[in-house]
Scaffold this motif. Structure first.
Motif, PDB file in Angstrom:
ATOM      1  N   LYS A 165     -31.460   3.541  21.971  1.00 30.53           N
ATOM      2  CA  LYS A 165     -31.457   3.670  23.428  1.00 30.53           C
ATOM      3  C   LYS A 165     -30.879   5.022  23.865  1.00 30.53           C
ATOM      4  N   ILE A 166     -31.398   5.522  24.964  1.00 28.15           N
ATOM      5  CA  ILE A 166     -30.860   6.728  25.591  1.00 28.15           C
ATOM      6  C   ILE A 166     -29.945   6.288  26.725  1.00 28.15           C
ATOM      7  N   VAL A 167     -28.711   6.783  26.728  1.00 27.17           N
ATOM      8  CA  VAL A 167     -27.723   6.361  27.718  1.00 27.17           C
ATOM      9  C   VAL A 167     -27.191   7.574  28.473  1.00 27.17           C
ATOM     10  N   ALA A 168     -26.569   7.298  29.608  1.00 30.46           N
ATOM     11  CA  ALA A 168     -25.943   8.365  30.397  1.00 30.46           C
ATOM     12  C   ALA A 168     -24.512   8.566  29.945  1.00 30.46           C
ATOM     13  N   LEU A 169     -24.086   9.812  29.908  1.00 31.97           N
ATOM     14  CA  LEU A 169     -22.687  10.159  29.647  1.00 31.97           C
ATOM     15  C   LEU A 169     -22.161  10.895  30.869  1.00 31.97           C
ATOM     16  N   LEU A 170     -21.147  10.319  31.506  1.00 37.25           N
ATOM     17  CA  LEU A 170     -20.582  10.870  32.737  1.00 37.25           C
ATOM     18  C   LEU A 170     -19.099  11.140  32.567  1.00 37.25           C
ATOM     19  N   PRO A 171     -18.549  12.094  33.345  1.00 33.78           N
ATOM     20  CA  PRO A 171     -17.094  12.246  33.372  1.00 33.78           C
ATOM     21  C   PRO A 171     -16.457  10.949  33.875  1.00 33.78           C
ATOM     22  N   GLY A 230     -18.465  17.890  25.294  1.00 31.42           N
ATOM     23  CA  GLY A 230     -17.262  18.548  25.794  1.00 31.42           C
ATOM     24  C   GLY A 230     -17.423  19.052  27.225  1.00 31.42           C
ATOM     25  N   LEU A 231     -18.603  19.589  27.533  1.00 29.54           N
ATOM     26  CA  LEU A 231     -18.847  20.075  28.894  1.00 29.54           C
ATOM     27  C   LEU A 231     -18.850  18.921  29.892  1.00 29.54           C
ATOM     28  N   VAL A 232     -19.387  17.776  29.484  1.00 28.75           N
ATOM     29  CA  VAL A 232     -19.351  16.602  30.357  1.00 28.75           C
ATOM     30  C   VAL A 232     -17.907  16.134  30.548  1.00 28.75           C
ATOM     31  N   ALA A 233     -17.129  16.131  29.474  1.00 30.37           N
ATOM     32  CA  ALA A 233     -15.742  15.667  29.535  1.00 30.37           C
ATOM     33  C   ALA A 233     -14.904  16.484  30.509  1.00 30.37           C
ATOM     34  N   THR A 234     -15.233  17.769  30.647  1.00 28.46           N
ATOM     35  CA  THR A 234     -14.473  18.623  31.569  1.00 28.46           C
ATOM     36  C   THR A 234     -15.013  18.564  32.993  1.00 28.46           C
ATOM     37  N   GLY A 235     -16.020  17.716  33.221  1.00 28.23           N
ATOM     38  CA  GLY A 235     -16.530  17.522  34.571  1.00 28.23           C
ATOM     39  C   GLY A 235     -17.576  18.515  35.017  1.00 28.23           C
ATOM     40  N   LEU A 236     -18.181  19.247  34.071  1.00 26.18           N
ATOM     41  CA  LEU A 236     -19.141  20.282  34.433  1.00 26.18           C
ATOM     42  C   LEU A 236     -20.579  19.771  34.584  1.00 26.18           C
ATOM     43  N   GLY A 237     -20.786  18.483  34.362  1.00 27.69           N
ATOM     44  CA  GLY A 237     -22.124  17.938  34.516  1.00 27.69           C
ATOM     45  C   GLY A 237     -22.235  16.566  33.875  1.00 27.69           C
ATOM     46  N   VAL A 238     -23.453  16.034  33.906  1.00 26.04           N
ATOM     47  CA  VAL A 238     -23.746  14.754  33.263  1.00 26.04           C
ATOM     48  C   VAL A 238     -24.845  14.996  32.229  1.00 26.04           C
ATOM     49  N   THR A 239     -25.055  14.038  31.357  1.00 24.96           N
ATOM     50  CA  THR A 239     -26.116  14.203  30.373  1.00 24.96           C
ATOM     51  C   THR A 239     -26.677  12.856  29.976  1.00 24.96           C
ATOM     52  N   LEU A 240     -27.795  12.881  29.276  1.00 29.53           N
ATOM     53  CA  LEU A 240     -28.379  11.700  28.649  1.00 29.53           C
ATOM     54  C   LEU A 240     -28.434  11.969  27.150  1.00 29.53           C
ATOM     55  N   LEU A 241     -27.948  11.024  26.358  1.00 29.11           N
ATOM     56  CA  LEU A 241     -27.889  11.200  24.913  1.00 29.11           C
ATOM     57  C   LEU A 241     -28.312   9.925  24.195  1.00 29.11           C
ATOM     58  N   PRO A 242     -28.822  10.054  22.982  1.00 28.88           N
ATOM     59  CA  PRO A 242     -29.098   8.858  22.181  1.00 28.88           C
ATOM     60  C   PRO A 242     -27.793   8.093  21.938  1.00 28.88           C
ATOM     61  N   GLU A 243     -27.851   6.779  22.018  1.00 34.96           N
ATOM     62  CA  GLU A 243     -26.643   5.969  21.892  1.00 34.96           C
ATOM     63  C   GLU A 243     -25.987   6.135  20.522  1.00 34.96           C
ATOM     64  N   VAL A 244     -26.809   6.386  19.495  1.00 30.80           N
ATOM     65  CA  VAL A 244     -26.245   6.509  18.153  1.00 30.80           C
ATOM     66  C   VAL A 244     -25.312   7.704  18.026  1.00 30.80           C
ATOM     67  N   THR A 245     -25.469   8.718  18.884  1.00 33.86           N
ATOM     68  CA  THR A 245     -24.591   9.888  18.821  1.00 33.86           C
ATOM     69  C   THR A 245     -23.217   9.607  19.418  1.00 33.86           C
ATOM     70  N   LEU A 246     -23.059   8.425  20.024  1.00 37.04           N
ATOM     71  CA  LEU A 246     -21.801   8.092  20.684  1.00 37.04           C
ATOM     72  C   LEU A 246     -21.080   6.927  20.010  1.00 37.04           C
ATOM     73  N   ILE A 247     -21.604   6.470  18.865  1.00 40.56           N
ATOM     74  CA  ILE A 247     -21.011   5.308  18.202  1.00 40.56           C
ATOM     75  C   ILE A 247     -19.555   5.566  17.833  1.00 40.56           C
ATOM     76  N   ASP A 248     -19.289   6.685  17.203  1.00 44.89           N
ATOM     77  CA  ASP A 248     -17.929   6.976  16.732  1.00 44.89           C
ATOM     78  C   ASP A 248     -17.274   8.144  17.460  1.00 44.89           C
ATOM     79  N   SER A 249     -17.982   8.723  18.432  1.00 43.88           N
ATOM     80  CA  SER A 249     -17.420   9.961  18.984  1.00 43.88           C
ATOM     81  C   SER A 249     -17.694  10.117  20.480  1.00 43.88           C
ATOM     82  N   THR A 250     -17.458   9.057  21.247  1.00 51.03           N
ATOM     83  CA  THR A 250     -17.496   9.203  22.705  1.00 51.03           C
ATOM     84  C   THR A 250     -16.223   9.930  23.129  1.00 51.03           C
ATOM     85  N   PRO A 251     -16.337  11.092  23.766  1.00 48.19           N
ATOM     86  CA  PRO A 251     -15.141  11.887  24.058  1.00 48.19           C
ATOM     87  C   PRO A 251     -14.221  11.215  25.072  1.00 48.19           C
ATOM     88  N   ARG A 252     -12.965  11.595  25.014  1.00 46.99           N
ATOM     89  CA  ARG A 252     -12.029  11.179  26.065  1.00 46.99           C
ATOM     90  C   ARG A 252     -12.512  11.741  27.397  1.00 46.99           C
TER      91      ARG A 252
END
Length: 301
Positions: A165-171, A230-252
């Motif tokens: 699945k493709i999911v949204a990553l937001l600050p 990292g750019l999303v984590a600092t509030g510089l934007g949003v993104t869409l990423l494959p869910e598998v890329t966030l299994i072990d490494s969803t940023p703070r």
């Protein structure tokens, strides 16, 4: 024509310098120059032009280089196959992979395989989507993890393992961060952090946005998934990423949110050449990963 001549030619072409090639080959410069001269004499053409202390391939030299590299790969592969037929459990696997599968899928699968076949080595080659397809077609690798799995490339055979699945990553402080799910249209006024145009993940996101009636406003482009996160984590934007890329490494300072409309996913699997038989060790790996993901899918059900 001798194998040594071809090896010397490729090394000189790569370094564009006879002396440096000789050092890399651990032979005298005169030996390299002599073998190149013999090769040019046999072919009846000049393969290099001199530019000061450097050399450059002629147009005919570039043509010969393409075929010489392919011939050398085939010879190396023949040696590998002979060794592997004698003992498949001590061979080597040439494996391609995209960055989106590097952090979780690749090490998980290789770790499970090496537990069963500890003496088989790996030559790993990371690449973008179309480069991976070309690498399998050209024989640079024999197996490549890929997403999505191509269905319209006649030279390769694809096998799908699962849908990602493709999911949204937001600050985490984003106004929509508490939503259980998002319609993609809710992000139409946002600044996006995406892969550059030409990357398959960019095209997937762009197509989905167009489906919802808007063009994504791209504030930042990057080829590294961790940089995008990292750019999303600092509030510089949003993104869409494959869910598998966030299994072990969803940023703070970020939140992962499913997309409810449209439904977004990509297939994940491997490709192998249609017209080349896999060497024994690589056939072991190919069979293993098919069974590995089949068991995972049964477990997930």
């Amino acid at each position: 024509m001798e194998l040594r001549q071809i090896q010397y030619f490729i090394e000189v072409a790569k370094r564009e310098h006879v002396t440096e090639a000789a050092h890399a080959l651990h032979v005298a410069q005169s030996a390299v120059s002599r073998q190149i001269a013999n090769l040019e004499s046999e072919l009846g053409v000049a393969l290099f032009t001199r530019e000061g202390r450097n050399v450059r391939l002629t147009p005919l030299g570039k043509i010969f280089l393409t075929h010489a590299q392919k011939a050398l790969r085939e010879i190396d592969k023949a040696k590998q196959e002979i060794e592997e037929y004698l003992d498949p459990a001590k061979g080597s696997i040439r494996l391609g992979f995209p960055s989106s599968l590097a952090a979780y899928i690749l090490p998980t699968v290789i770790s499970a395989f090496r537990a069963k076949y500890p003496n088989i080595g790996f030559q790993l080659k990371q690449g973008a989507y179309h480069h991976l397809i070309d690498s399998v077609i050209n024989g640079e690798v024999d197996i490549a993890f890929i997403a999505p799995v191509p269905t319209d490339v006649k030279e390769v055979e694809g096998h799908i393992f699962f849908s990602d699945k493709i999911v949204a990553l937001l600050p985490s402080r984003h106004p929509l961060a508490d939503n259980p799910a998002l319609r993609l249209s809710q992000l139409k006024d946002e600044s996006f952090v995406l892969f550059p145009k030409g990357f398959v993940l960019y095209q997937l996101v762009a197509n989905a946005c167009h489906q919802m009636g808007f063009q994504p406003k791209v504030a930042f482009e990057g080829e590294d998934i961790d940089a995008i996160k990292g750019l999303v984590a600092t509030g510089l934007g949003v993104t869409l990423l494959p869910e598998v890329t966030l299994i072990d490494s969803t940023p703070r300072d970020t939140v992962k949110i499913p997309i409810s409309e449209p439904e977004l996913a990509r297939t994940v699997g491997v490709i192998i050449p249609k017209k080349r038989k896999l060497p024994p060790s690589e056939q072991l790996f190919y069979d293993f990963i098919g069974e590995f993901f089949s068991m995972l899918n049964q477990f997930s059900l």
